[in-house]
Design an enzyme around this catalytic site. Structure first.
Site, PDB file in Angstrom:
ATOM      1  N   TYR A  13      -7.315  67.310  47.348  1.00 43.32           N
ATOM      2  CA  TYR A  13      -6.445  68.130  46.296  1.00 43.32           C
ATOM      3  C   TYR A  13      -5.290  67.477  45.976  1.00 43.32           C
ATOM      4  CZ  TYR A  13      -9.388  72.111  47.914  1.00 43.32           C
ATOM      5  OH  TYR A  13     -10.414  73.015  48.017  1.00 43.32           O
ATOM      6  N   HIS A  52     -15.496  68.575  54.415  1.00 42.37           N
ATOM      7  CA  HIS A  52     -15.489  68.603  52.897  1.00 42.37           C
ATOM      8  C   HIS A  52     -16.893  67.957  52.535  1.00 42.37           C
ATOM      9  CE1 HIS A  52     -12.267  69.345  49.320  1.00 42.37           C
ATOM     10  NE2 HIS A  52     -13.604  69.825  49.175  1.00 42.37           N
TER      11      HIS A  52
END
Length: 272
Positions: free
Chosen positions: A70, A134
């Protein structure tokens, strides 16, 4: 706002962690490149981000979702949350990196350990409440060949992580992850319910489910529902396996509406 009006919290599997039914996704605090939202946005200033976090806290949100992928979200959250560590349940991830506008993946044990140590430093904390792998979509390969969940389990034993899981992209991967870990982040919304078997398994085995793309990255809001957010909340929270929905808004009014709709959906599901 009194305590009875605060957002309902759910226990995270067999841990001592309780998370709000809505979690604040923070991709928009650190990255506006390579995202799939229907409209462009400006990354909030530190002051705007601080006010957003305070608003979330006032609504009863205690779950923050971040990741190395992010952008600089983790680096920003560290200073922003200074002095508030015990007010928040921090969920971060390992496996995906985002550098120079490009994503890359590394699931090796060496990288996983390095990633966790880096997240601890960036977030100015000596423990992480939740760490998810992830996934790049090859869920079973990550679990079976790289052993990434086993590495996280070792770090959990060391006290650096309180709970582990995986942000998956397949039913097979979601089921395999839940057999080894505490939680899975899965996609489930009004236009996509292909992973419902994962939610069913979680409900039956006291595991946690975090929902990503609950509003299809905002695209559901353009569809023909009287209130697409309420319709989404009603649909998602009707499933008993759902622990929390992660929503990445940076608009305080949207956040308030999300929480109001979630409360109504949760109360409705409890009364049925």
């Amino acid at each position: 706002m009194n305590n009875s009006e605060l957002l309902i919290k759910h226990k995270l599997a067999n841990t001592d962690i309780s998370v709000s039914a809505i979690g604040l996704g923070t991709v928009k605090l650190g990255r506006n490149q390579g995202v799939k939202y229907p409209t462009t946005f400006k990354i909030p200033s530190d002051q705007e981000a601080k006010q957003l976090l305070q608003h979330a806290n006032n609504l009863g949100i205690n779950l923050i979702d971040t990741a190395p992928a992010y952008g600089n979200s983790e680096e920003r959250l560290g200073p922003l949350l200074k002095g508030q560590r015990h007010d928040w349940v921090i969920c971060t991830k390992t496996g995906e990196e985002f550098v120079g506008g490009q994503s890359s993946f590394n699931f090796t044990p060496e990288h996983t350990i390095k990633s966790i140590e880096r997240s601890l430093q960036r977030l100015n904390t000596d423990y992480l409440d939740i760490v998810l792998v992830h996934s790049d979509g090859n869920d079973l390969t990550i679990i079976e060949q790289y052993g990434t969940l086993e590495v996280l389990a070792d770090l959990k034993k060391q006290g650096k992580i309180k709970s582990t899981g995986m942000s998956t992209k397949t039913v097979e991967g979601g089921l395999a992850a839940l057999k080894q870990a505490d939680a899975v982040m899965a996609t489930h919304n009004l236009s996509y319910s292909d992973e419902i078997e994962v939610l069913d398994y979680a409900a039956e085995h006291n595991k946690a489910i975090f929902i990503k793309k609950a509003l299809a990255s905002g695209h559901i809001c353009s569809e023909t529902y009287d209130d697409p957010v309420q319709a989404s909340m009603d649909f998602i929270f009707a499933h008993p396996g759902v622990t929390s929905i992660i929503l990445g808004t940076i608009n305080p009014k949207h956040m308030s509406h999300n929480v109001k709709c979630a409360q109504q959906a949760l109360l409705r599901s409890r009364n049925e």
